[in-house]
Design a protein around this motif. Structure first.
Motif, short mmCIF file in Angstrom:
data_model
loop_
_atom_site.label_atom_id
_atom_site.label_comp_id
_atom_site.label_asym_id
_atom_site.label_seq_id
_atom_site.Cartn_x
_atom_site.Cartn_y
_atom_site.Cartn_z
N GLN A 262 32.11 94.02 14.58
CA GLN A 262 32.43 95.07 15.54
C GLN A 262 31.24 95.35 16.45
N SER A 263 31.55 95.65 17.68
CA SER A 263 30.50 96.09 18.60
C SER A 263 30.17 97.55 18.32
N TYR A 264 29.09 98.02 18.91
CA TYR A 264 28.73 99.43 18.77
C TYR A 264 29.87 100.32 19.26
N GLN A 265 30.44 99.98 20.40
CA GLN A 265 31.50 100.79 20.97
C GLN A 265 32.74 100.76 20.09
N GLN A 266 33.10 99.58 19.58
CA GLN A 266 34.26 99.49 18.69
C GLN A 266 34.05 100.29 17.41
N LEU A 267 32.85 100.22 16.86
CA LEU A 267 32.58 100.95 15.63
C LEU A 267 32.64 102.45 15.86
N LEU A 268 32.10 102.92 16.98
CA LEU A 268 32.17 104.34 17.28
C LEU A 268 33.63 104.80 17.38
N VAL A 269 34.45 104.04 18.07
CA VAL A 269 35.87 104.38 18.21
C VAL A 269 36.56 104.36 16.85
N ASN A 270 36.27 103.34 16.05
CA ASN A 270 36.94 103.21 14.76
C ASN A 270 36.54 104.31 13.78
N VAL A 271 35.25 104.66 13.76
CA VAL A 271 34.80 105.76 12.89
C VAL A 271 35.48 107.05 13.29
N ARG A 272 35.57 107.30 14.59
CA ARG A 272 36.25 108.51 15.04
C ARG A 272 37.73 108.48 14.68
N GLU A 273 38.34 107.29 14.74
CA GLU A 273 39.76 107.16 14.45
C GLU A 273 40.04 107.48 12.99
N VAL A 274 39.15 107.09 12.08
CA VAL A 274 39.34 107.40 10.67
C VAL A 274 39.41 108.92 10.45
N LEU A 275 38.61 109.66 11.21
CA LEU A 275 38.52 111.10 11.03
C LEU A 275 39.54 111.87 11.87
N TYR A 276 40.06 111.23 12.91
CA TYR A 276 40.93 111.92 13.86
C TYR A 276 42.17 112.47 13.15
N GLY A 277 42.50 113.70 13.47
CA GLY A 277 43.70 114.32 12.92
C GLY A 277 43.46 115.09 11.64
N LYS A 278 42.41 114.71 10.89
CA LYS A 278 42.10 115.41 9.65
C LYS A 278 40.91 116.34 9.80
N TYR A 279 39.98 115.97 10.70
CA TYR A 279 38.75 116.75 10.87
C TYR A 279 38.48 116.93 12.36
N SER A 280 37.86 118.03 12.70
CA SER A 280 37.58 118.31 14.11
C SER A 280 36.30 117.61 14.58
N GLN A 281 35.46 117.17 13.67
CA GLN A 281 34.18 116.60 14.05
C GLN A 281 34.34 115.27 14.79
N LYS A 282 33.44 115.02 15.75
CA LYS A 282 33.42 113.77 16.50
C LYS A 282 32.08 113.09 16.29
N PRO A 283 32.03 112.01 15.51
CA PRO A 283 30.77 111.30 15.30
C PRO A 283 30.15 110.86 16.61
N GLN A 284 28.82 110.83 16.62
CA GLN A 284 28.05 110.53 17.82
C GLN A 284 27.16 109.30 17.61
N LEU A 285 26.95 108.55 18.69
CA LEU A 285 26.03 107.42 18.69
C LEU A 285 24.94 107.68 19.70
N SER A 286 23.69 107.57 19.26
CA SER A 286 22.55 107.72 20.17
C SER A 286 21.54 106.62 19.89
N SER A 287 20.64 106.40 20.85
CA SER A 287 19.67 105.31 20.72
C SER A 287 18.35 105.68 21.39
N SER A 288 17.32 104.93 21.02
CA SER A 288 15.97 105.17 21.55
C SER A 288 15.75 104.51 22.90
N HIS A 289 16.68 103.70 23.33
CA HIS A 289 16.63 103.01 24.61
C HIS A 289 18.06 102.69 25.01
N PRO A 290 18.33 102.36 26.26
CA PRO A 290 19.71 102.02 26.63
C PRO A 290 20.13 100.71 25.97
#
Length: 352
Positions: free
Chosen positions: A315-343
């Motif tokens: 999985q790419s970073y973007q795919q993983l971020l979407v998939n992690v959020r999808e696991v939680l969507y509908g059950k929890y209000s939290q939205k996981p975040q991705l950040s980095s030290s450089h672009p």
């Protein structure tokens, strides 16, 4: 994206942003280097249930053990190279006190080299405190709470950044997963990404000019500082309220090392302590491992193995971020975040 697995990160240094005049009058440009994750692997897993305290949690110690097993099984880490800090251990050096936690983080980053892969997992309470150095647009720093926080205090994001990120050389990977409240920017990394994989607040020109790179439910893991009251009344959405804070973070927190942080929620949100796969766990820790497990997402419990349907590591970073959020969507209000030290190019393969 083209069909097939995402591409691996390039090996050469990545230059970005405008060219600027350096101190020696030579043309310079900010750079960073992706880690190939082919060097030494070390990990630190921290799980704090705050046993016997008023704000006791249920799933954090399970999270730490599950993450250790996951790293060994899926990414080739060795048990001898993983330090565990949990508050159910008899050895006083292995309890997640403030002093032990800081010492363990320093062990993690000590003697780091290009292409090393370091992993930091924290599951426990998180919160907010007044920003004292002017680098937070909201006016509040993010914090984590060691088991002895009532006596020895919390650990503020600025301190975490100083001991986790600043010592790392270009090309060294640190992957951090924080399963705690208000953890979206808990490592103070200057680049945050949307679900589309785009940088939310880029400002490469400001960095280049400075020459930076040379230098909630009842089970929520909530803010322990009761005087703060409602989080929504404290935290302002990032909308340009404080240009000075934004510039200060960009001038001091960008790094040529390859640092990635997965936060369990936005800075103004809480993270859930919940029940998944037959045991008490943190929602973010569960979702992260669930999405990357290649053969069923094995979760170890006291009653045997619980098999959860996993996805895969391609999985790419973007795919993983979407998939992690999808696991939680509908059950929890939290939205996981991705950040980095450089672009980063979020279409690249996530490795650790």
């Amino acid at each position: 994206m083209p069909p097939g697995p995402p591409p691996r990160p390039p090996q050469e240094a990545q230059h970005y942003g405008p060219v600027f005049q350096g101190e020696d009058d030579r043309r310079q440009q900010p750079y960073f280097q992706y880690s190939q994750c082919t060097g030494r692997k070390k990990a630190l897993c921290i799980g704090i249930n705050y046993i016997g305290q008023e704000n006791e949690l249920k799933g954090c110690i399970n999270d730490a053990h599950n993450m250790r097993n996951f790293l060994v099984r899926e990414y080739g880490y060795q048990y001898d190279d993983i330090v565990m800090l949990t508050d159910d251990q008899a050895n006083p050096r292995s309890t997640p006190t403030r002093a032990n936690l800081i010492d363990a983080v320093r062990w993690l980053v000590r003697d780091a080299q290009p292409n090393d892969s370091l992993f930091l997992h924290y599951s426990g309470h998180g919160g907010l405190t007044k920003d004292l150095d002017g680098d937070e647009e909201s006016g509040y720093d993010e914090v984590i709470y060691p088991v002895d926080y009532q006596i020895n205090g919390q650990i503020v994001d600025d301190e975490l950044h100083n001991i986790c990120v600043k010592p790392l050389p270009p090309g060294c990977r640190l992957t951090a997963v924080f399963d705690s409240c208000h953890s979206g920017s808990v490592l103070d990394l200057p680049y945050m990404y949307s679900h589309e994989g785009k940088i939310k607040e880029p400002n490469l020109a400001a960095e280049a000019a400075q020459g930076l790179l040379g230098a909630v439910s009842s089970y929520a893991r909530g803010d322990l500082m009761g005087a703060f009251g409602s989080v929504s009344g404290l935290v302002r959405e990032v909308a340009g309220f404080s240009n000075g804070a934004r510039e200060r973070k960009r001038q001091t927190k960008t790094s040529p090392a390859d640092v990635i942080c997965w936060g369990g929620c936005k800075d103004q949100q809480t993270s859930a302590d919940t029940f998944e796969g037959g045991q008490a766990v943190g929602a973010m820790s569960y979702a992260f491992m669930h999405c990357l497990s290649t053969f069923g997402g094995v979760i170890f419990t006291d009653t045997g193995l619980i098999i959860a349907v996993g996805q895969n590591k391609q999985q790419s970073y973007q795919q993983l971020l979407v998939n992690v959020r999808e696991v939680l969507y509908g059950k929890y209000s939290q939205k996981p975040q991705l950040s980095s030290s450089h672009p980063i190019d979020t279409n690249l393969l996530f490795i650790c």
